[in-house]
Design an enzyme around this catalytic site. Sequence first.
Site, PDB file in Angstrom:
ATOM      1  CG  ASP A  30      33.921  53.323  80.409  1.00 30.04           C
ATOM      2  OD1 ASP A  30      34.160  54.397  79.958  1.00 30.04           O
ATOM      3  OD2 ASP A  30      32.634  52.921  79.797  1.00 30.04           O
ATOM      4  N   GLY A  93      36.193  60.157  68.303  1.00 31.47           N
ATOM      5  CA  GLY A  93      35.297  59.367  69.099  1.00 31.47           C
ATOM      6  C   GLY A  93      34.636  59.823  70.413  1.00 31.47           C
ATOM      7  CG  HIS A 100      36.526  61.172  79.660  1.00 32.70           C
ATOM      8  ND1 HIS A 100      35.795  62.215  78.928  1.00 32.70           N
ATOM      9  CD2 HIS A 100      36.572  60.203  78.735  1.00 32.70           C
ATOM     10  CE1 HIS A 100      35.479  61.768  77.726  1.00 32.70           C
ATOM     11  NE2 HIS A 100      35.787  60.412  77.637  1.00 32.70           N
TER      12      HIS A 100
HETATM   13  P1  DGP Z   1      34.498  59.046  75.121  1.00 30.71           P
HETATM   14  O1  DGP Z   1      33.902  58.339  74.020  1.00 30.71           O
HETATM   15  O2  DGP Z   1      36.173  59.204  74.908  1.00 30.71           O
HETATM   16  O3  DGP Z   1      33.699  60.500  75.290  1.00 30.71           O
HETATM   17  O4  DGP Z   1      34.426  58.118  76.209  1.00 30.71           O
HETATM   18  C1  DGP Z   1      33.128  58.202  77.114  1.00 30.71           C
HETATM   19  C2  DGP Z   1      32.944  57.189  77.852  1.00 30.71           C
HETATM   20  O5  DGP Z   1      32.178  57.260  79.043  1.00 30.71           O
HETATM   21  C3  DGP Z   1      32.583  55.836  77.328  1.00 30.71           C
HETATM   22  O6  DGP Z   1      33.547  54.732  77.345  1.00 30.71           O
HETATM   23  C4  DGP Z   1      31.439  55.367  78.145  1.00 30.71           C
HETATM   24  C5  DGP Z   1      31.733  56.031  79.529  1.00 30.71           C
HETATM   25  N1  DGP Z   1      30.110  56.334  79.939  1.00 30.71           N
HETATM   26  C6  DGP Z   1      29.335  57.123  79.333  1.00 30.71           C
HETATM   27  N2  DGP Z   1      28.368  57.476  80.432  1.00 30.71           N
HETATM   28  C7  DGP Z   1      28.715  56.596  81.403  1.00 30.71           C
HETATM   29  C8  DGP Z   1      27.900  56.684  82.809  1.00 30.71           C
HETATM   30  O7  DGP Z   1      26.919  57.371  83.155  1.00 30.71           O
HETATM   31  N3  DGP Z   1      28.810  56.080  83.709  1.00 30.71           N
HETATM   32  C9  DGP Z   1      29.992  55.653  83.448  1.00 30.71           C
HETATM   33  N4  DGP Z   1      30.616  55.000  84.488  1.00 30.71           N
HETATM   34  N5  DGP Z   1      30.650  55.819  82.378  1.00 30.71           N
HETATM   35  C10 DGP Z   1      29.982  56.295  81.337  1.00 30.71           C
END
Ligand code: DGP
Length: 114
Positions: A30, A93, A100
């Site tokens: 993340d 959220g 995912h």
């Molecule tokens: P949710 O809020 O459950 O939809 O989680 C989305 C997650 O995705 C959040 O913890 C941050 C992560 N995230 C968002 N954009 C990116 C990205 O460009 N790269 C990565 N590695 N993670 C990301």
Amino acid sequence: MGDCIFCRIVAQEIAGRIAYEDADLVAFHDINPQAPVHILIVPRRHIESLNAVTQEDAHLLGRMLVVARDLAREHGLADDGYRLVLNTNRAAGQSVFHLHFHLLGGRFFHWPPG
Ligand code: DGP
């Protein structure tokens, strides 16, 4: 799905710290970790949320759990424990609308979650 950030990571159009990949699934760290280990496990195929899965996706969902378990072991989380989170839609959220699991570990977690 055209501008889905996770589709772009899966397609390697933008960089992700990949932790695991196979023909159906990709796991990457993340960008904004909420724990010492915070890995996202996603299907390669764009599925908006858990609400959009079908009976045909049951095997895929099971494999996501097995990959999460294997990554937890690999990162030394199995004995102390870890948390799997699947946020669905806005009240929970969900901010990225590509299915995912969050695999979180390396610290203690509160219950109930905030
Ligand atoms: P949710 O809020 O459950 O939809 O989680 C989305 C997650 O995705 C959040 O913890 C941050 C992560 N995230 C968002 N954009 C990116 C990205 O460009 N790269 C990565 N590695 N993670 C990301």
